[in-house]
Design an enzyme around this catalytic site. Sequence first.
Site, PDB file in Angstrom:
ATOM      1  CE  LYS A 175      -3.806  -2.515   2.026  1.00  0.00           C
ATOM      2  NZ  LYS A 175      -4.536  -2.941   3.205  1.00  0.00           N
TER       3      LYS A 175
ATOM      4  CD  GLN B 193      -3.293  -4.483   6.348  1.00  0.00           C
ATOM      5  OE1 GLN B 193      -3.235  -3.540   5.565  1.00  0.00           O
ATOM      6  NE2 GLN B 193      -3.884  -5.614   6.034  1.00  0.00           N
TER       7      GLN B 193
ATOM      8  CG  ASP C  95      -9.628  -0.481   4.104  1.00  0.00           C
ATOM      9  OD1 ASP C  95      -9.270  -0.709   2.929  1.00  0.00           O
ATOM     10  OD2 ASP C  95      -8.977  -0.828   5.101  1.00  0.00           O
TER      11      ASP C  95
END
Length: 278
Positions: free
Chosen positions: A52, A96, A119
């Site tokens: 990422k 995460q 997200d």
Amino acid sequence: MAERIDGKAISAQIKDEVKSKVSELKNEGIEVCLAVIQVGNDPASNVYVGNKKKACEYCGIRSESHELPESTSEDELLELIGRLNADAAVDGILVQLPLPEHISEDKVIAAIDPAKDVDGFSVNSVGALAVGKKGFRSCTPAGIIELLKRTGIEIAGRECVIIGRSNIVGKPMALMMLEQNATVTVCHSKTVNLRDVTSRADILIVAIGRPKMITAGYVKEGAVVIDVGIHRNENNKLCGDVDFDDVAGKCSYITPVPGGVGPMTIAMLMHNCVSKYL
Ligand code: NAD
């Protein structure tokens, strides 16, 4: 033989579009910033977070890294999220997953400002999708929509069967295919006669988490097959939930693993970081 849907090329196209938007914004004095939080040192998470950050670098997005020890308390993490919510320089916040067991993922996701939930996992973002309002879209299913559209595959009016009902893939996928006017069926571990249902699909999306489970017997002649699964086989090679060699002879389009859905997830994350400026 089926045509391969090239997730590598399509994701590169999307990242290039993001890169040019980011550079336009830079010229206007706006810097795009993604805050990436990782708690602990899970090896798979290290790889995902690293990828990422690399994608951010490629697109010109500043990634602000918060690497916290495994012993971080829930309160400490919530406090950091509160600070990032209040920081006008931060456009997106990514935590995460998975988090260590002593931290509630639900609480943490709920704490992220919906305007920074890149997200698309929060109840707020999923609710917006469910009622057809603007909001962040979960990256993997949003990437699949892009794969289909950019390959020129018609979605409206077609019969779509999704195997899997997880919150991050199956359920938002079903909502997004509905939004695109497909006729949608969701299958799961309690579905009876799975083959009968999947054999109806013009578009079959597979997110089961079982290596090579879907063979030609599950697939209608000429269907489009999208494989979300990622596994390492006995030779340490990547494979999906679909038995590619068996199914490719029967369908019209198929995504390979690797190089299909996988690269799209990060590309859509990059897209979500700039979407408020589009
Ligand atoms: P999950 O384990 O949360 O969900 C799996 C789903 O499959 C469940 O809803 C379950 O009901 C269903 N299922 C399990 N066994 C079944 C069976 N025998 N018949 C029918 N349905 C069955 O998994 P997930 O998070 O949705 O991920 C699925 C796969 O996709 C995994 O391999 C994961 O690694 C991969 N994945 C890839 C990406 C990507 O970026 N490419 C992103 C997320 C997940």
